[in-house]
Write an enzyme that holds these catalytic residues in place. Structure first.
Site, short mmCIF file in Angstrom:
data_model
loop_
_atom_site.label_atom_id
_atom_site.label_comp_id
_atom_site.label_asym_id
_atom_site.label_seq_id
_atom_site.Cartn_x
_atom_site.Cartn_y
_atom_site.Cartn_z
N CYS A 66 10.10 -14.05 2.08
CA CYS A 66 10.26 -15.39 1.50
C CYS A 66 9.35 -15.59 0.30
CB CYS A 66 9.98 -16.46 2.56
SG CYS A 66 11.09 -16.43 3.97
N ASP A 120 29.37 -32.86 -9.99
CA ASP A 120 30.17 -33.80 -9.19
C ASP A 120 29.70 -33.85 -7.74
OD1 ASP A 120 30.98 -31.28 -8.38
OD2 ASP A 120 33.10 -31.56 -8.87
#
Length: 228
Positions: A46, A139
Site C-alpha cells: 500500500c 456526471d
C-alpha cells in the site's frame, strides 16, 4: 455484497478524510475522480501504491482528475502514514500529501461500494478493503472499475492511461486499441457506417485487409483531445 456497476451514479457520501469532512460530489465538482481503496495503512504494498499515486498527482491534476484514497483505518493512522509515504518518495521535508485519504473504520463505505475483500481479514477476523479502483466522470457516473487482490500492487501509470482513453472517447466517436497511448492511432467503431466515417474523420480511415473479407479493423488519427 452490494457493489457499483458501470453507469451507476456513485453515491454522494460524506466522510472524514485527511482533508477534513468530505462530500464526494462537492469535492469533485466538475472534475473527474479516481477513488481507490487499499487494505491497510503502514503496510508495504500500500505504501508503494500511494507513493506512486502521489508522484503522479500532478499528471492527474493536469487531466482535471482528483484522487481520493480510502481504507478502514483511522484518521490518526492516515495522518501518520502519510508522512511515511512522503519519506518513501524522498519528498522534501514539510511537503504536504497531495490528495485526501478517507477514514472508514466502521466499514460503512466499503460495504456500500462493494470494496471489501472477504479473503483478507484483520487480527479480529474482520474483512479489509480490497485494492479497488473507481474512475468517476464529471456526471458522477462510474466509468471504470478494477479490482486487485491484496497481494498484487496496482499500476498507476495504467490508471492514468485509462483516464486518457476515457476522456478521449467521452467526446469522440472512437475506441482505443490494446496498449494505446496518447498520440497513437485510434479505431473506428463498427457501429459507424463507412460513408459516415469518411465525413467524421477528415484525416482519413485506414482499413486493414483480413482473410474474412470483413472490414472491421479501421484506424484513424487520434482526434484532438477535449479539454475538460
Amino acid at each position: 455484497m452490494p457493489g457499483m456497476l458501470l453507469g451507476d451514479i456513485v453515491p454522494n457520501f460524506e466522510a472524514d478524510s485527511t482533508f477534513g469532512r468530505l462530500k464526494l460530489h462537492d469535492f469533485l465538482g466538475d472534475c473527474w475522480g479516481v477513488l481507490f481503496s487499499h487494505p491497510r495503512d503502514f503496510t508495504p504494498v500500500c505504501t508503494t501504491e500511494l507513493g506512486r499515486a502521489a508522484q503522479l498527482s500532478p499528471e492527474f491534476s493536469r487531466r482535471n482528475v482528483k484522487l481520493i484514497a480510502l481504507s478502514v483505518d483511522s484518521l490518526e493512522d492516515h495522518h501518520g502514514w502519510s508522512k511515511d509515504i512522503l519519506a518513501y518518495n524522498n519528498a522534501e521535508s514539510g511537503s504536504e500529501f497531495p490528495f485526501p485519504i478517507i477514514a472508514d473504520a466502521g466499514r460503512h463505505l466499503v460495504e456500500t461500494l462493494g470494496m471489501l475483500d472477504p479473503e483478507e481479514k484483520d487480527q479480529t477476523g474482520m474483512p479489509l478493503s480490497a485494492r479497488c479502483v473507481f474512475v468517476i466522470g464529471p456526471d458522477k457516473k462510474l466509468k471504470l472499475s478494477i479490482l486487485y487482490p491484496a497481494t498484487t500492487g496496482r499500476n498507476f501509470d495504467e490508471i492514468l492511461r485509462v483516464v486518457d482513453s476515457l476522456q478521449l472517447t467521452a467526446h469522440n466517436r472512437v475506441a482505443t486499441p490494446v496498449d494505446w497511448r496518447p498520440g497513437d492511432s485510434v479505431m473506428v467503431p463498427p457501429s459507424i457506417p463507412e460513408q459516415e466515417a469518411v465525413a467524421l474523420f477528415p484525416a482519413g480511415v485506414y482499413t486493414k485487409d483480413l482473410p474474412s473479407g470483413k472490414k472491421y479493423l479501421r484506424y484513424t488519427a487520434q482526434p484532438n483531445p477535449h479539454q475538460e
